[in-house]
Design a protein around this motif. Structure first.
Motif, PDB file in Angstrom:
ATOM      1  N   GLU A 196      31.319  28.978  42.794  1.00 18.93           N
ATOM      2  CA  GLU A 196      31.402  29.673  41.507  1.00 18.93           C
ATOM      3  C   GLU A 196      32.132  31.007  41.644  1.00 18.93           C
ATOM      4  O   GLU A 196      32.847  31.426  40.726  1.00 18.93           O
ATOM      5  CB  GLU A 196      29.989  29.895  40.945  1.00 18.93           C
ATOM      6  CG  GLU A 196      29.289  28.626  40.500  1.00 18.93           C
ATOM      7  CD  GLU A 196      28.718  27.808  41.666  1.00 18.93           C
ATOM      8  OE1 GLU A 196      28.252  26.687  41.412  1.00 18.93           O
ATOM      9  OE2 GLU A 196      28.747  28.297  42.825  1.00 18.93           O
ATOM     10  N   ASP A 197      31.961  31.677  42.804  1.00 19.02           N
ATOM     11  CA  ASP A 197      32.672  32.938  43.041  1.00 19.02           C
ATOM     12  C   ASP A 197      34.181  32.694  43.126  1.00 19.02           C
ATOM     13  O   ASP A 197      34.978  33.483  42.602  1.00 19.02           O
ATOM     14  CB  ASP A 197      32.187  33.580  44.343  1.00 19.02           C
ATOM     15  CG  ASP A 197      30.706  33.927  44.311  1.00 19.02           C
ATOM     16  OD1 ASP A 197      30.200  34.251  43.218  1.00 19.02           O
ATOM     17  OD2 ASP A 197      30.073  33.867  45.385  1.00 19.02           O
ATOM     18  N   ILE A 198      34.545  31.616  43.804  1.00 23.67           N
ATOM     19  CA  ILE A 198      35.966  31.279  43.938  1.00 23.67           C
ATOM     20  C   ILE A 198      36.558  30.956  42.572  1.00 23.67           C
ATOM     21  O   ILE A 198      37.660  31.417  42.225  1.00 23.67           O
ATOM     22  CB  ILE A 198      36.155  30.088  44.900  1.00 23.67           C
ATOM     23  CG1 ILE A 198      35.642  30.451  46.301  1.00 23.67           C
ATOM     24  CG2 ILE A 198      37.624  29.675  44.963  1.00 23.67           C
ATOM     25  CD1 ILE A 198      35.581  29.271  47.254  1.00 23.67           C
ATOM     26  N   ALA A 199      35.825  30.165  41.796  1.00 22.35           N
ATOM     27  CA  ALA A 199      36.306  29.804  40.464  1.00 22.35           C
ATOM     28  C   ALA A 199      36.515  31.046  39.603  1.00 22.35           C
ATOM     29  O   ALA A 199      37.551  31.186  38.935  1.00 22.35           O
ATOM     30  CB  ALA A 199      35.307  28.848  39.800  1.00 22.35           C
ATOM     31  N   GLN A 200      35.551  31.972  39.651  1.00 20.04           N
ATOM     32  CA  GLN A 200      35.672  33.197  38.855  1.00 20.04           C
ATOM     33  C   GLN A 200      36.877  34.019  39.311  1.00 20.04           C
ATOM     34  O   GLN A 200      37.630  34.535  38.484  1.00 20.04           O
ATOM     35  CB  GLN A 200      34.396  34.028  38.974  1.00 20.04           C
ATOM     36  CG  GLN A 200      34.422  35.291  38.131  1.00 20.04           C
ATOM     37  CD  GLN A 200      33.120  36.077  38.227  1.00 20.04           C
ATOM     38  OE1 GLN A 200      32.327  35.871  39.138  1.00 20.04           O
ATOM     39  NE2 GLN A 200      32.894  36.983  37.281  1.00 20.04           N
ATOM     40  N   ALA A 201      37.058  34.141  40.630  1.00 21.98           N
ATOM     41  CA  ALA A 201      38.181  34.925  41.152  1.00 21.98           C
ATOM     42  C   ALA A 201      39.524  34.289  40.799  1.00 21.98           C
ATOM     43  O   ALA A 201      40.529  34.992  40.633  1.00 21.98           O
ATOM     44  CB  ALA A 201      38.056  35.051  42.673  1.00 21.98           C
ATOM     45  N   ALA A 202      39.538  32.961  40.679  1.00 21.05           N
ATOM     46  CA  ALA A 202      40.780  32.258  40.352  1.00 21.05           C
ATOM     47  C   ALA A 202      40.998  32.142  38.848  1.00 21.05           C
ATOM     48  O   ALA A 202      42.045  31.658  38.400  1.00 21.05           O
ATOM     49  CB  ALA A 202      40.768  30.863  40.973  1.00 21.05           C
TER      50      ALA A 202
END
Length: 204
Positions: A22-28
């Motif tokens: 979820e952190d990766i998705a938010q950052a992307a």
């Protein structure tokens, strides 16, 4: 590739364990469900970055001057690919270094790295076969199936992979003789002893 870069930034900054998909998705800038449409696990997100270097090397082997022998083409391609500043920024090099180093302590990342390296060996086999076939697609297909050419490509891949892993494990600044290029070239020298004329001969 933006997802891969976002994952790499987070893995480098806070480590894979502390990073959620979820952190990766938010950052992307994407929804978590979009992330899982492309990747089954967070570690898989950096596979495109691992693969990009391998692809550059394979393309450099393919584009090496036709007059070069296979060992010469491999060395030519390594110089093109592993020379800092040759198409890859210093910051990107440090990202790669950290991501490769993380494979030593993270089994999931190590699996992704191993899968990328295996795929790279297959690609390199096809590239070497195409060079030897000189434009004859039928000959290239037959050569790519040769266990001897596959062995040569796997050996070349291991020579470069080990050089990169050795460099990644040492966080001291590189100096002549210790950078990935120097080690890879030294490793590739051993491949000159292979019977390349026989290896690249069309199977009966």
């Amino acid at each position: 590739m933006e997802i891969a870069r976002a994952a790499a930034r987070l893995f480098v900054q806070q480590g894979p364990r502390a990073t959620r998909a979820e952190d990766i998705a938010q950052a992307a800038g994407i929804a978590p469900r979009t992330f899982y449409r492309y990747f089954a696990a967070k570690e898989e997100a950096v596979a495109p970055l691992y693969a990009a270097g391998a692809q550059r090397w394979a393309e450099a082997v393919r584009d090496a001057p036709a007059a070069l022998s296979p060992p010469e083409a491999l060395a030519h391609a390594v110089r093109h690919t592993l020379t800092p500043g040759a198409g890859v920024s210093a910051a990107s090099w440090e990202w790669v270094r950290t991501l490769v180093r993380l494979t030593g302590t993270n089994p999931a990342l190590r699996k992704v790295w191993a899968e990328v390296c295996l795929a790279s060996e297959r690609t390199l086999t096809e590239v070497l076969a195409a060079r030897a076939a000189a434009g004859d697609d039928n000959v290239a297909v037959r050569l790519a199936a040769s266990p001897y050419l596959r062995f040569a490509a796997a050996s070349a891949g291991a020579a470069v992979r080990i050089a990169v892993e050795h460099w990644a494990d040492d966080d001291r600044p590189a100096h002549p003789g210790r950078g990935p290029l120097d080690v890879a070239l030294a490793n590739l020298e051993a491949l000159r002893a292979l019977p390349w004329e026989a290896i690249t001969r069309v199977p009966e």
